[in-house]
Design a protein around this motif. Sequence first.
Motif, PDB file in Angstrom:
ATOM      1  N   ALA A 273      15.305  17.605 -24.144  1.00 35.69           N
ATOM      2  CA  ALA A 273      14.141  18.354 -24.630  1.00 35.69           C
ATOM      3  C   ALA A 273      13.223  18.736 -23.480  1.00 35.69           C
ATOM      4  N   LEU A 274      12.986  17.801 -22.555  1.00 34.71           N
ATOM      5  CA  LEU A 274      12.122  18.092 -21.415  1.00 34.71           C
ATOM      6  C   LEU A 274      12.790  19.081 -20.462  1.00 34.71           C
ATOM      7  N   SER A 275      14.076  18.897 -20.209  1.00 31.29           N
ATOM      8  CA  SER A 275      14.781  19.743 -19.247  1.00 31.29           C
ATOM      9  C   SER A 275      14.871  21.194 -19.729  1.00 31.29           C
ATOM     10  N   VAL A 276      15.232  21.378 -20.991  1.00 34.65           N
ATOM     11  CA  VAL A 276      15.327  22.735 -21.537  1.00 34.65           C
ATOM     12  C   VAL A 276      13.955  23.401 -21.559  1.00 34.65           C
ATOM     13  N   SER A 277      12.935  22.647 -21.925  1.00 38.63           N
ATOM     14  CA  SER A 277      11.573  23.183 -21.936  1.00 38.63           C
ATOM     15  C   SER A 277      11.146  23.599 -20.536  1.00 38.63           C
ATOM     16  N   ALA A 278      11.467  22.771 -19.543  1.00 35.11           N
ATOM     17  CA  ALA A 278      11.076  23.069 -18.169  1.00 35.11           C
ATOM     18  C   ALA A 278      11.788  24.314 -17.655  1.00 35.11           C
ATOM     19  N   LEU A 279      13.089  24.433 -17.957  1.00 28.95           N
ATOM     20  CA  LEU A 279      13.838  25.601 -17.510  1.00 28.95           C
ATOM     21  C   LEU A 279      13.313  26.877 -18.161  1.00 28.95           C
ATOM     22  N   GLY A 280      13.169  26.854 -19.489  1.00 30.29           N
ATOM     23  CA  GLY A 280      12.678  28.035 -20.187  1.00 30.29           C
ATOM     24  C   GLY A 280      11.269  28.403 -19.772  1.00 30.29           C
ATOM     25  N   GLY A 281      10.409  27.395 -19.652  1.00 27.77           N
ATOM     26  CA  GLY A 281       9.026  27.655 -19.260  1.00 27.77           C
ATOM     27  C   GLY A 281       8.912  28.201 -17.851  1.00 27.77           C
ATOM     28  N   GLY A 282       9.695  27.644 -16.939  1.00 25.70           N
ATOM     29  CA  GLY A 282       9.672  28.129 -15.559  1.00 25.70           C
ATOM     30  C   GLY A 282      10.091  29.586 -15.461  1.00 25.70           C
ATOM     31  N   LEU A 283      11.126  29.962 -16.200  1.00 25.17           N
ATOM     32  CA  LEU A 283      11.586  31.354 -16.185  1.00 25.17           C
ATOM     33  C   LEU A 283      10.568  32.285 -16.838  1.00 25.17           C
ATOM     34  N   MET A 284       9.878  31.797 -17.885  1.00 28.70           N
ATOM     35  CA  MET A 284       8.832  32.604 -18.515  1.00 28.70           C
ATOM     36  C   MET A 284       7.694  32.870 -17.548  1.00 28.70           C
ATOM     37  N   ILE A 285       7.265  31.847 -16.830  1.00 28.07           N
ATOM     38  CA  ILE A 285       6.167  32.004 -15.873  1.00 28.07           C
ATOM     39  C   ILE A 285       6.565  32.956 -14.755  1.00 28.07           C
ATOM     40  N   LEU A 286       7.769  32.743 -14.206  1.00 25.06           N
ATOM     41  CA  LEU A 286       8.244  33.615 -13.128  1.00 25.06           C
ATOM     42  C   LEU A 286       8.353  35.057 -13.612  1.00 25.06           C
ATOM     43  N   GLY A 287       8.941  35.258 -14.799  1.00 22.62           N
ATOM     44  CA  GLY A 287       9.086  36.598 -15.337  1.00 22.62           C
ATOM     45  C   GLY A 287       7.748  37.281 -15.568  1.00 22.62           C
ATOM     46  N   ALA A 288       6.764  36.546 -16.070  1.00 24.98           N
ATOM     47  CA  ALA A 288       5.439  37.120 -16.310  1.00 24.98           C
ATOM     48  C   ALA A 288       4.784  37.562 -15.013  1.00 24.98           C
ATOM     49  N   LEU A 289       4.928  36.773 -13.961  1.00 22.88           N
ATOM     50  CA  LEU A 289       4.361  37.133 -12.663  1.00 22.88           C
ATOM     51  C   LEU A 289       5.035  38.377 -12.091  1.00 22.88           C
ATOM     52  N   MET A 290       6.329  38.509 -12.341  1.00 23.76           N
ATOM     53  CA  MET A 290       7.065  39.662 -11.833  1.00 23.76           C
ATOM     54  C   MET A 290       6.775  40.931 -12.640  1.00 23.76           C
ATOM     55  N   ALA A 291       6.510  40.789 -13.931  1.00 16.96           N
ATOM     56  CA  ALA A 291       6.347  41.952 -14.803  1.00 16.96           C
ATOM     57  C   ALA A 291       4.900  42.368 -15.025  1.00 16.96           C
ATOM     58  N   ALA A 292       3.946  41.543 -14.654  1.00 18.37           N
ATOM     59  CA  ALA A 292       2.534  41.861 -14.913  1.00 18.37           C
ATOM     60  C   ALA A 292       2.154  43.189 -14.255  1.00 18.37           C
ATOM     61  N   PRO A 293       1.468  44.067 -14.984  1.00 17.04           N
ATOM     62  CA  PRO A 293       1.070  45.358 -14.405  1.00 17.04           C
ATOM     63  C   PRO A 293       0.189  45.197 -13.169  1.00 17.04           C
ATOM     64  N   SER A 294      -0.647  44.172 -13.177  1.00  9.26           N
ATOM     65  CA  SER A 294      -1.531  43.924 -12.037  1.00  9.26           C
ATOM     66  C   SER A 294      -1.775  42.427 -11.900  1.00  9.26           C
ATOM     67  N   LEU A 295      -1.883  41.986 -10.677  1.00  8.55           N
ATOM     68  CA  LEU A 295      -2.203  40.587 -10.403  1.00  8.55           C
ATOM     69  C   LEU A 295      -3.655  40.424  -9.976  1.00  8.55           C
ATOM     70  N   THR A 296      -4.372  41.534  -9.882  1.00 10.55           N
ATOM     71  CA  THR A 296      -5.718  41.482  -9.304  1.00 10.55           C
ATOM     72  C   THR A 296      -6.816  42.023 -10.214  1.00 10.55           C
ATOM     73  N   ASP A 297      -6.448  42.565 -11.387  1.00 14.79           N
ATOM     74  CA  ASP A 297      -7.490  43.157 -12.239  1.00 14.79           C
ATOM     75  C   ASP A 297      -8.212  42.140 -13.106  1.00 14.79           C
ATOM     76  N   GLY A 298      -7.807  40.861 -13.028  1.00 12.42           N
ATOM     77  CA  GLY A 298      -8.469  39.800 -13.777  1.00 12.42           C
ATOM     78  C   GLY A 298      -7.937  39.595 -15.180  1.00 12.42           C
ATOM     79  N   ARG A 299      -7.140  40.519 -15.693  1.00 16.71           N
ATOM     80  CA  ARG A 299      -6.681  40.409 -17.080  1.00 16.71           C
ATOM     81  C   ARG A 299      -5.619  39.323 -17.255  1.00 16.71           C
ATOM     82  N   LEU A 300      -4.812  39.102 -16.230  1.00 20.42           N
ATOM     83  CA  LEU A 300      -3.776  38.080 -16.348  1.00 20.42           C
ATOM     84  C   LEU A 300      -4.389  36.698 -16.476  1.00 20.42           C
TER      85      LEU A 300
END
Length: 513
Positions: A273-300
């Motif tokens: 349960a912990l391992s699957v959660s960590a893998l899925g969560g890590g990929l979600m965070i990485l994907g969000a950082l890669m796909a965010a329209p802006s990293l500097t406009d404060g909305r993220l």
Amino acid sequence: MTSSATAPGPDVADPSGDHRDLAEFGYDQQLHRRLGRFESFAAGFSFVSILTTIFQLFGLGFGFGGPAFFWTWPAVFVGQFLVALCFAELAARYPISGAIYQWSRRMGGEVIGWFGGWFMILAQIVTASAAAIALQVVLPTIWPGFQIIGDDPALTSASGATNAVLLGTVLLVVTTTINCLGVKWMSRVNSAGVVCEIVGVIAVIGVFFTHAQRGPQVVFDTGHAGGQPGYIWAWIVSGLMAAYVMVGFGSAGELAEETRNPRRVAPRTIRLALSVSALGGGLMILGALMAAPSLTDGRLATEGLPYVLDTVLSSPWGTVLLIDVCIAITICTLAIQTAASRLMFSMARDGRLPASAILAKVNGRTGTPIWPSVLIGVLCIAVLLVNVGNSAIFATLASVCIILIYLAYLMVTAPLLYRRFKGWPAQRNQVDAEGLPLFSLGRFGIVVNVLAVLYGAVMIVNLGWPRAEIFNPTGEYPVLQWAGPLSIAATVLLGALCFPRGKTHPKPVTIGA
């Protein structure tokens, strides 16, 4: 209405002899054994519920540490996995409901065990309330009609806070009803929800990666925080996001008396349960950082993952994913409430709580401790009411409850380490119902346990450090900055007053045996 039968009925047939195994610890088989491997895994995975918690808390981590806060995720996972390994070893040897309470008392004695259970029950009540209130973040976005009170859906507004309590109360009534119907219905709803959540996590990850605007090297960008003195401090604060998310993976242990062959199943599902959660969560965070329209406009930092989804998905598909998040919130609340009710039942069965005689009763037809489920639901709704006009205080409570969870974990790992130095486990080469060796850390046990204790102690200090930006972000209540230490002191004091003095434990144990 209730039953205290010493043997399971036909619908809880136990050919593997799990009920006889439980009897060796001095307990009757009252709860129905209906859970298999996936249902056990689902209990832990839905408690962590990355689709719920990362949607809620992504902005917290990013706001403090910038994109490089990503590295706090694997760091916290490593620390929590050390704890999970210790839990897995204990789950194999003590497959009893109320895991944190039972493990801590068998390692550290009745006082430590009682406080371990006390911390965990209070934390789970607040955590379930915090999960239920997350509906306000999602439902009005799906359909404005869910904003029943007022017209401002923001949690910090008066109407948003009140509407959040209404939606959360409805959800808690639903989860309490499901829990009262029995573990069979709970497991069905929870398992179906976990399947939906896993599909949703995969879909979110796929959407983010296929709409990436920058490469994975973004995780080395410290952002605005990196331009300030002392980035490491900002990074440490951002790690609270991961610390808030990766808890509850031990729920499989809480449901041990309802799981078939728990000595084999629970240790695996705790780690999985912990391992699957960590893998899925890590990929979600990485994907969000890669796909965010802006990293500097404060909305993220202020809007988190919904901001990214809204900008990369068309409305229909975005709505579908938000509905999936609602499902995740529902099963997260259900899982936390279930774990809390089993812990309360386990302590009441030992006469450790007020009104233990009532709380220890099990419904003969459903095999469910109904009164603990109802009481947990009522207490969760009472906590929700704090959010009306006091959203800052409610947010502080949600932060404090995570400290209590880590304290409860430490009440297990620290005594366990002491017992290891005394030669625990005394019995080697134990086997489960299938005749297979129990999960064991072997010669690595002391090293893993030492690191788990150190990690837990450091994390408690980090979580409880009096930071105004965490505990009193609005500046309205200066005393809230010290909410961590003050709440711990108050919890210990109240626990000391409630401790059952002068009562002999009906099921005394040999410490460390």
